[in-house]
Design a protein around this motif. Structure first.
Motif, PDB file in Angstrom:
ATOM      1  N   VAL A 157       5.071   4.182   7.253  1.00 10.11           N
ATOM      2  CA  VAL A 157       4.668   4.953   6.075  1.00 10.11           C
ATOM      3  C   VAL A 157       3.144   5.027   6.124  1.00 10.11           C
ATOM      4  N   LEU A 158       2.638   6.112   6.716  1.00  9.89           N
ATOM      5  CA  LEU A 158       1.203   6.216   6.988  1.00  9.89           C
ATOM      6  C   LEU A 158       0.512   7.167   6.016  1.00  9.89           C
ATOM      7  N   PHE A 159      -0.385   6.606   5.212  1.00  4.51           N
ATOM      8  CA  PHE A 159      -1.242   7.391   4.341  1.00  4.51           C
ATOM      9  C   PHE A 159      -2.585   7.599   5.031  1.00  4.51           C
ATOM     10  N   SER A 160      -3.107   8.823   4.942  1.00  3.24           N
ATOM     11  CA  SER A 160      -4.446   9.129   5.446  1.00  3.24           C
ATOM     12  C   SER A 160      -5.255   9.751   4.324  1.00  3.24           C
ATOM     13  N   GLY A 161      -6.568   9.584   4.412  1.00  3.27           N
ATOM     14  CA  GLY A 161      -7.441  10.149   3.397  1.00  3.27           C
ATOM     15  C   GLY A 161      -8.757   9.408   3.365  1.00  3.27           C
ATOM     16  N   PRO A 162      -9.659   9.805   2.489  1.00  2.00           N
ATOM     17  CA  PRO A 162     -10.990   9.189   2.445  1.00  2.00           C
ATOM     18  C   PRO A 162     -10.922   7.698   2.125  1.00  2.00           C
ATOM     19  N   ALA A 163     -11.871   6.972   2.690  1.00  3.44           N
ATOM     20  CA  ALA A 163     -11.911   5.534   2.460  1.00  3.44           C
ATOM     21  C   ALA A 163     -12.337   5.197   1.040  1.00  3.44           C
TER      22      ALA A 163
END
Length: 260
Positions: free
Chosen positions: A65-71
């Motif tokens: 379950v991979l979320f990506s986005g700004p840190a």
């Protein structure tokens, strides 16, 4: 901080601010998942799980379950450009053809545990570079009676996971980084009837560009939205038969107009 069987550290402290509520309360996800399942169906799940364990038919699996986005998020709220990695299985497969899913699969004897299996499967299906990910947590394994899989979801984050795409068209039809706000958008939500043995019930689903996300994956995403505090009120009386809902996929040309 804990360590998985591969030796890689699970780093819940490394979650960006907008994922912190989900990671801090990841233990609540199974309960949020089960709240959408009728009591008699849950009882059937439990009985099927016990029977599969006794007979040796239960198979262990893992999904990523991979979320990506700004840190960083100035407000700590869900960023507009956060996304979730989802695949759609090839229409030519014998099992679960055309079904949307998290990348993942059965744990092989050569795998060093479920986390390693989830990362291996994600690489094989999407070309994902596991070195670009931060492993945040693992969820409680969930039993899926139709397939006999005991599935452990692995929660991960990357500010930029790099290129992903279909590796083997015979296995995977679509690989997409779907905006999380597309799942949040009430216009994209519905309930889909499904059958579990002799029981029939409607579970949460998402009608998106090129895909209908339903079943186990739809249930998990719905639970993640609830626990993360991202879910918005939606029309749970919009209930469709699976075939009817699948027929709508080609009619959808975007992730929905209002995603704020």
């Amino acid at each position: 901080m804990s360590v998985d069987h591969t030796g890689r550290q699970l780093r819940p402290d490394a979650a960006p601010s907008w994922l912190k509520r989900l990671v801090d309360n990841v233990g609540d996800v199974p309960g949020a998942y089960r709240r959408r399942v009728p009591a008699d169906v849950l009882a059937a799940f439990t009985a099927a799980n016990a029977a599969a364990t006794v007979t040796g038919r239960k198979r262990d699996a893992a999904v990523l379950v991979l979320f990506s986005g700004p840190a960083e998020s100035s407000s700590g709220e869900l960023p507009d450009d956060a996304d979730l990695l989802v695949t759609v299985r090839s229409a030519d497969l014998r099992n679960h053809a055309g079904q949307a899913a998290f990348p993942g699969g059965a744990i092989d004897p050569e795998d060093d545990g479920p986390v390693a299996a989830a990362l291996r499967e994600a690489n094989e299906e999407t070309g994902l570079d596991a070195d670009r990910l931060t492993l945040l947590a693992t969820l409680e394994p969930m039993f899926i009676p139709p397939s006999g899989f005991h599935v452990l979801p692995v929660l991960a984050y990357s500010p930029e996971p790099g290129p992903v795409g279909v590796v083997d068209p015979g296995e995977t039809a679509i690989v997409a980084r779907v905006p999380v706000r597309a799942f949040v958008n009430p216009e994209n939500r519905l309930m889909v009837h499904r059958r579990q043995n002799s029981s029939r019930f409607a579970g949460p689903a998402f009608l998106l560009n090129q895909m209908l996300v339903w079943g186990f994956t739809g249930q998990v995403i719905s639970a993640l939205l609830d626990v993360a505090g991202w879910a918005k009120p939606w029309n749970t009386s919009n209930v469709r038969e699976l075939d009817e809902a699948m027929a709508l996929v080609r009619q959808v040309s975007s992730y929905g107009e209002s995603q704020q």
